[in-house]
Write an enzyme that holds these catalytic residues in place. Structure first.
Site, PDB file in Angstrom:
ATOM      1  N   ASP A  53      37.724  52.278  45.671  1.00 55.79           N
ATOM      2  CA  ASP A  53      38.007  51.609  46.947  1.00 55.79           C
ATOM      3  C   ASP A  53      38.681  52.517  47.968  1.00 55.79           C
ATOM      4  O   ASP A  53      38.986  52.085  49.081  1.00 55.79           O
ATOM      5  CB  ASP A  53      38.829  50.335  46.742  1.00 55.79           C
TER       6      ASP A  53
ATOM      7  N   LYS B  24      45.306  46.099  51.384  1.00 54.16           N
ATOM      8  CA  LYS B  24      44.115  45.269  51.567  1.00 54.16           C
ATOM      9  C   LYS B  24      44.126  44.179  50.499  1.00 54.16           C
ATOM     10  O   LYS B  24      44.827  44.270  49.480  1.00 54.16           O
ATOM     11  CB  LYS B  24      42.829  46.095  51.480  1.00 54.16           C
TER      12      LYS B  24
END
Length: 342
Positions: free
Chosen positions: A208, A25
């Site tokens: 995350d 990401k």
């Protein structure tokens, strides 16, 4: 993504494994809003999955040896002389044969589970980019350990990782490995956990990590662990554009990045992508001028937006058209390009 296969290698040996792809990401914009009483920081950032840059991970029954690097190349498509057969080995009806807990009830009792998951019993094999930490600290292994401790029917599986996501580059590779391991175990053992339950399970492994459970563009707030939808007007600005990642051989620690940042209460303006900034860049670029140079090179190549991802060291540019010969331009770096499809 998980795929059940039996692989027949060129030497005729059949290998059982559960394969999945744990993708990277990037952060589009990163505002450090304030320092919290607990020592962490509140942030605001858009997390965007990079679907075509991924680690290839296999979970293998513990009574089988880990995959070799050659096995990994065969399984993941680099060698085409292996026969791949779909298997029902991971269906719920087959659990009693492949993943029976009754015959291992003593070994995997609550009192012995942590011992059973020692690195001598659950093995981690690695190909591709080298993993720079002991096996017991690897996030995929820790995710496996967590699931074994939490669920009686789950037993340790050997883990084989073909590492493709650069390490310590602001791309979330380790967090993705952990989240996808939990999703794969949920699938293998038919645990029927909801996304919310899996997000709560993986959260202690990293702020995350929960993002990769749903694995879709999200606005991250809090410490990067609170997620909400990204405004449509923002997504329209990036849909269909081309993303070029450039990761030079430079290490930037998270502690170093946060140590140089000055929190402020300025929020992201979703109506104007050009206004997005990464608050880490100012101090990180002073320490690592090559990163500032790469950002400028991306802009010179025609990027309508360029930024550092997270605390670095990956830089990326957004383009209207694909970039040609980027590997020659950034010959000292690991590069990846794909079209954004949300």
């Amino acid at each position: 993504m998980t795929t059940p296969f039996v692989t027949v290698l060129p030497n005729g040996i059949r290998r059982n494994y559960k394969m999945f792809h744990a993708n990277a990401k990037i952060n589009i914009g990163l505002k450090v809003l304030r320092k919290r009483a607990d020592g962490y920081h509140d942030i605001e950032s858009v997390f965007l999955p990079v679907k075509e840059l991924h680690d290839n991970i296999s979970l293998i029954p513990s009574d089988e040896v880990p995959l070799t690097p050659r096995d990994c190349r065969i399984i993941f498509g680099a060698i085409d002389n292996a026969t791949i057969e779909h298997s029902e080995m991971f269906s719920t009806t087959e659990h009693s044969e492949m993943f029976s807990t009754t015959e291992h009830s003593e070994m995997f009792s609550t009192t012995k589970r942590s011992e059973a998951f020692s690195t001598t019993n659950t093995r981690l094999s690695n190909s591709g980019i080298g993993i720079d930490c002991p096996a017991e600290k690897n996030l995929a292994v820790r995710a496996m350990n967590l699931m074994v401790q939490r669920f009686e029917k789950v037993k340790p599986l050997n883990i084989s990782i073909e590492k493709n996501i650069p390490i310590g580059a602001g791309l979330g590779g380790g967090s993705s490995d952990a989240a996808f391991t939990i999703k794969a175990i949920n699938d293998i053992y038919g645990l029927k956990l909801s996304d919310k339950e899996m997000e709560e399970l993986v959260a202690p492994l990293g702020a995350d990590c929960p993002f990769f459970i749903k694995n879709e563009p999200r606005l991250a707030t809090g410490t990067g662990n609170i997620f909400s939808p990204v405004p449509d007007n923002f997504m329209r600005q990036i849909e269909g554009k081309y993303l070029l990642l450039v990761t030079p051989p430079i290490a930037v620690s998270t502690a170093e990045a946060y140590g140089g940042v000055r929190p402020n209460e300025e929020h992201l303006d979703f109506s104007n992508l050009a206004s997005f900034t990464n608050d880490f860049e100012q101090s990180v670029f002073i320490r690592h001028p090559r990163l500032a140079q790469i950002k400028q090179q991306l802009l010179d190549l025609g990027a309508f937006f360029a930024s550092m991802s997270g605390s670095g060291s990956t830089l990326y540019g957004l383009f209207n058209e694909p970039v040609k010969e980027y590997n020659k331009i950034f010959s000292d770096s690991n590069c990846h390009q794909e079209q954004i499809k949300t």
